[in-house]
Design an enzyme around this catalytic site. Structure first.
Site, PDB file in Angstrom:
ATOM      1  N   GLY A  64       0.824  -1.202   0.000  1.00  0.00           N
ATOM      2  CA  GLY A  64       0.000   0.000   0.000  1.00  0.00           C
ATOM      3  C   GLY A  64       0.853   1.244   0.000  1.00  0.00           C
ATOM      4  N   PRO A  65       0.238   2.394  -0.244  1.00  0.00           N
ATOM      5  CA  PRO A  65       0.978   3.652  -0.251  1.00  0.00           C
ATOM      6  C   PRO A  65       1.274   4.132   1.158  1.00  0.00           C
ATOM      7  CG  PRO A  65      -1.352   4.069  -0.597  1.00  0.00           C
ATOM      8  CD  PRO A  65      -1.186   2.579  -0.557  1.00  0.00           C
ATOM      9  N   GLY A  66       2.254   5.026   1.252  1.00  0.00           N
ATOM     10  CA  GLY A  66       2.521   5.668   2.528  1.00  0.00           C
ATOM     11  C   GLY A  66       3.685   5.064   3.283  1.00  0.00           C
ATOM     12  N   CYS A  95       5.859  -5.608   0.907  1.00  0.00           N
ATOM     13  CA  CYS A  95       6.224  -4.204   0.706  1.00  0.00           C
ATOM     14  C   CYS A  95       5.952  -3.391   1.977  1.00  0.00           C
ATOM     15  CB  CYS A  95       5.495  -3.629  -0.513  1.00  0.00           C
ATOM     16  SG  CYS A  95       6.233  -2.096  -1.148  1.00  0.00           S
ATOM     17  N   LEU A  96       4.849  -2.660   2.040  1.00  0.00           N
ATOM     18  CA  LEU A  96       4.511  -1.922   3.256  1.00  0.00           C
ATOM     19  C   LEU A  96       4.423  -2.875   4.443  1.00  0.00           C
ATOM     20  CD1 LEU A  96       3.619   0.864   4.458  1.00  0.00           C
ATOM     21  CD2 LEU A  96       1.265   0.153   3.981  1.00  0.00           C
ATOM     22  N   GLN A  99       7.952  -3.524   5.637  1.00  0.00           N
ATOM     23  CA  GLN A  99       8.467  -2.323   6.290  1.00  0.00           C
ATOM     24  C   GLN A  99       7.869  -2.166   7.678  1.00  0.00           C
ATOM     25  OE1 GLN A  99       7.599   0.862   3.559  1.00  0.00           O
ATOM     26  NE2 GLN A  99       8.831  -0.029   1.902  1.00  0.00           N
ATOM     27  N   SER A 144       9.820   3.354  -2.545  1.00  0.00           N
ATOM     28  CA  SER A 144      10.747   4.471  -2.382  1.00  0.00           C
ATOM     29  C   SER A 144      11.337   4.477  -0.981  1.00  0.00           C
ATOM     30  CB  SER A 144      10.039   5.800  -2.653  1.00  0.00           C
ATOM     31  OG  SER A 144       8.890   5.913  -1.844  1.00  0.00           O
ATOM     32  N   LEU A 145      10.760   3.651  -0.083  1.00  0.00           N
ATOM     33  CA  LEU A 145      11.253   3.509   1.283  1.00  0.00           C
ATOM     34  C   LEU A 145      11.824   2.103   1.462  1.00  0.00           C
ATOM     35  CD1 LEU A 145       8.198   5.060   3.186  1.00  0.00           C
ATOM     36  CD2 LEU A 145      10.234   6.252   2.344  1.00  0.00           C
ATOM     37  N   HIS A 187       7.374  -7.233  -4.990  1.00  0.00           N
ATOM     38  CA  HIS A 187       5.981  -7.621  -5.194  1.00  0.00           C
ATOM     39  C   HIS A 187       5.902  -8.984  -5.870  1.00  0.00           C
ATOM     40  CE1 HIS A 187       3.544  -3.881  -4.256  1.00  0.00           C
ATOM     41  NE2 HIS A 187       4.809  -3.523  -4.000  1.00  0.00           N
ATOM     42  N   GLU A 189       3.372 -10.664  -6.507  1.00  0.00           N
ATOM     43  CA  GLU A 189       2.157 -10.786  -7.311  1.00  0.00           C
ATOM     44  C   GLU A 189       2.248 -10.088  -8.660  1.00  0.00           C
ATOM     45  OE1 GLU A 189       1.799  -6.748  -5.603  1.00  0.00           O
ATOM     46  OE2 GLU A 189       2.594  -8.670  -4.917  1.00  0.00           O
TER      47      GLU A 189
END
Length: 749
Positions: A64-66, A95-96, A99, A144-145, A187, A189
């Site tokens: 997800g974003p953020g 991903c998120l 993190q 990006s993180l 990712h 998927e």
């Protein structure tokens, strides 16, 4: 009760991502007979979710974003890593998700120096745990993180990538040393991930089983009442409204006459049908270039029904001639209303060789799709153009450019118009009697108002900062250009029709259109098909996103175009992001059967080379309701897919929210879609780009006199990524404007 290893249940936590259903599909492929329930990360707090966890075999934390350090971005996810001992459950993060796992156990969150969005990297791994018996991994990255793990801490790396001078070593997978938590940064998927997808999910499930057996964790027997809170599971079935019952009365038929008229053109038919009468409605979908094939011209009547709707209203406006009524939507939304309307209009026995027998033709705005995402519209300017503007076409002509055949058809029983029109077209096919358009008298030069360059470039910098911060992978930033044109004096013809002919001449496109449904007139030379659905039974959905364009010029051969497009990391990454987003949209409605039929193929058009992908989805043939002629599945697919991902970026919802703050005006007609929905059940919609549109209030014109100026709007923009150069993006936008403003006699060459 012991865990049912034969029929496991997974809880997938979605962080408003545009790849979530791709991940759900990968899990279904990798873990046999699993059932997946999907919740948003802010639907429940941790105390509310704890009672549900004993009913699940494992949790999947999606991307997800953020940032994992922002509570609003991760919601309940941050608390899943600190469950009480009796509630611990195996968790796999993407991903998120990875993190968040790292940050929960002391990892440092950093920005990459060089962002990786839609890029493929060779992953190195330990060959154990998630990567047991996994060979080479080439994985797609959208981040990006990244996290820097604590040496000797509770979370240790399982895989990494060496970005060299760009970012150095970056963690790509990790595990908790004592708890059943694993995650990957890349990712699995994505359609372009190789070697680290299904096999890694299978290994996670093996590890989850082993841990559960070792700790004697039990899973409670499922209670269907839980679905009242969690919702129904994701599976291979349509997420549409309940199917309507089949009517007892037989369906009406289509009257059709076929003519062999290889020289007949859509322009000739349009002029015979009165396109030059600017005061009357008119619709024409024009395949003006390859790979387009069928052109559709409606012959509208005084009684033809126009359907309009503005987002936020609780009613539909129905207009026949000068008479309008409002019909309440009630508890339904506009999509359900339209689906019910078309369900009552189904016919049979139209000619199988053509896609359109009659039905709705018109335009849907960008904002209609924005509202489907539950994103608020925050522009203060009053709305002029309806967000839904369709007309029901009962009489039509379809021209097949592939065979030279012309189909004259009517939905009206015993309609003599069919034979009369066939005779008219046969006579008009002779060059001696074909209608002519004449020459428009000279007039003053138009006034073109471009977007403010410095403001647009500043917005590009803002967009890139949001991308670097992890809020989006790609933002399709746009701006509006306006053109004011003095109307020609002593000229009674349709100036908008002549402008369309100029646009068609300068930029012939496969998905062109002339649509005049007051108060909106749309002239389009779009190269991009959005969503088509074949006629039931067992319909196939196809989307053809375009990301990447090279204009034809001397020396630009196919080989040169392929090198410029397929050889460009930026162009391929942009295309890949939208392909993965579209796969998600299709999976959301049809279930598992989604295939990428073409990835980043270079296609030749009249004036450009385009980087085009083709994605298809379908229901299983034996799925209940798949062949139901009254199914609302098609409208659900359209609603779910809007706005077009190629015009928003990814993840779609967060990107649209950001664009609402970066763009000064509603997009309105631009970057929405136009096309048709056939009474036979098929549909075809194109993206409204390379187009211009005007607003004309007939009621004001009648009371105040006709205006001496036409005001046209043109939208243009580009996909902003971490690799974007602001000045180059500005020039790209101007290039996209060139073909449209050229129809007004303006050149930026």
């Amino acid at each position: 009760m012991a865990i049912d290893w034969e029929n496991p249940r997974l809880l997938l936590v979605d962080s408003y991502d545009s790849f979530t259903f791709n991940l759900a599909s990968l899990c279904k492929q990798s873990i046999p007979n699993c059932t997946i329930y999907i919740i948003k990360n802010d639907t429940f707090n941790i105390s509310q979710i704890l009672p549900f966890l004993p009913f699940f075999s494992a949790v999947i934390v999606g991307p997800g974003p953020g940032s994992p350090e922002n509570d609003q971005d991760v919601g309940v996810i941050k608390d899943l890593w600190n469950l009480p001992a009796e509630s611990i459950i195996p968790i796999f993060g993407v991903c998120l998700g990875l993190q968040s796992l790292g940050v929960a156990f002391g990892a440092q969150l950093k920005r990459l120096d060089v962002v990786k969005h839609g890029q493929i990297s060779r992953i190195q791994h330990t060959g154990v745990e998630l990567f047991q018996e996994v060979g080479m991994v080439e994985a797609v990255r959208y981040h990006s993180l990244h996290v820097v793990l604590v040496k000797g801490g509770d979370v240790e790396k399982l895989a990494w990538v060496d970005d060299g001078a760009e970012n150095g070593l970056v963690v790509m997978a990790a595990r908790h040393t004592s708890k059943p938590f694993w995650g990957v940064q890349y990712h699995p998927e994505s359609v372009c991930t190789r070697g680290g997808g299904s096999d890694v999910i299978q290994n996670f499930w093996r590890l989850a089983q082993s841990w559960s057996i070792k700790t004697r964790r039990q899973v409670k027997r499922w209670n269907l009442n839980l679905e009242n809170t969690l919702g129904k599971p994701w599976q291979s079935s349509p997420l549409a409204s309940p199917h309507r019952s089949t009517p007892s009365q037989p369906r009406p038929t289509v009257a059709t006459q076929i003519l062999e008229l290889p020289r007949m053109t859509a322009a000739t038919v349009s002029e015979l049908f009165g396109v030059q009468d600017e005061e009357s409605p008119f619709v024409m979908l024009d395949s003006a270039a390859q790979p387009g094939r069928f052109s559709i011209i409606g012959s509208l009547m005084q009684t033809s029904l126009q359907i309009t709707h503005f987002v936020g209203d609780d009613f539909i406006t129905l207009t026949r001639g000068m008479q309008s009524i409002r019909e309440s939507i009630g508890r339904r939304d506009v999509w359900t209303w339209i689906a019910d309307f078309m369900g009552d209009k189904r016919v049979r026995n139209g000619h199988p060789d053509i896609p359109f027998w009659g039905g709705l033709i018109g335009v849907l705005s960008y904002e209609l799709g924005v509202c489907s995402l539950d994103v608020s519209l925050n522009k203060d300017t009053p709305k002029k153009h309806p967000d839904l503007n369709l007309v029901f076409v009962e009489r039509s002509v379809v021209i097949d450019a592939g065979t030279g055949r012309v189909f004259v058809q009517s939905l009206i029983p015993d309609d003599s118009w069919v034979s009369d029109t066939a005779s008219l077209l046969t006579a008009a096919s002779s060059p001696k009697v074909a209608p002519t358009t004449g020459t428009e008298p000279p007039q003053a030069a138009p006034v073109v108002t471009l977007p403010n360059k410095s403001r647009y470039i500043a917005r590009i910098h803002e967009a890139k900062e949001r991308i670097f911060a992890g809020d989006s992978y790609e933002l399709c930033l746009t701006a509006r250009t306006s053109i004011s044109v003095p109307k020609a004096l002593h000229f009674s013809g349709s100036t908008s029709w002549r402008r369309y002919q100029g646009l068609r001449s300068k930029n012939p496109a496969p998905y062109s259109a002339y649509i005049r449904l007051h108060p909106t007139t749309l002239l389009s030379s779009s190269p991009e098909r959005f969503l088509s659905m074949s006629r039931p039974p067992n319909p196939i959905f196809q989307l053809r996103p375009i990301k990447g364009t090279v204009r034809k010029a001397p020396g630009v051969t196919r080989a040169a175009a392929e090198e410029a497009l397929i050889g460009s990391t930026k162009e391929v990454a942009e295309n890949l992001m939208i392909v993965d987003l579209i796969r998600h949209d299709l999976h959301a409605v049809v279930g598992e059967d989604v295939q990428v039929k073409q990835f980043c193929g270079v296609e030749e058009y009249e004036t450009v080379w385009q980087l085009v992908s083709v994605i298809e989805g379908k229901l299983e043939p034996d799925t209940s309701g798949a062949s139901d002629p009254d199914s609302q599945l098609g409208w659900e697919m359209l609603r779910t897919s809007l706005p077009p991902g190629s015009m928003t970026g990814a993840p779609k919802k967060r990107s649209v929210e950001i664009l609402q703050t970066l763009e000064d005006q509603d997009r309105s007609i631009y970057s929405g879609v136009f096309g048709y929905w056939c009474v036979g059940g098929g549909s075809d919609w194109s993206v409204t780009i390379r187009s211009c549109f005007k607003f004309e209030d007939r009621s004001n014109a009648a009371s105040e006199g006709c205006s001496s100026v036409e005001n046209w709007d043109i939208g243009a923009g580009g996909a902003i990524t971490a690799l974007s150069d602001p000045d180059a993006e500005w020039e790209e936008m101007i290039t996209k404007l060139t073909s449209v403003v050229g129809a007004f006699g303006v050149s930026y060459a």
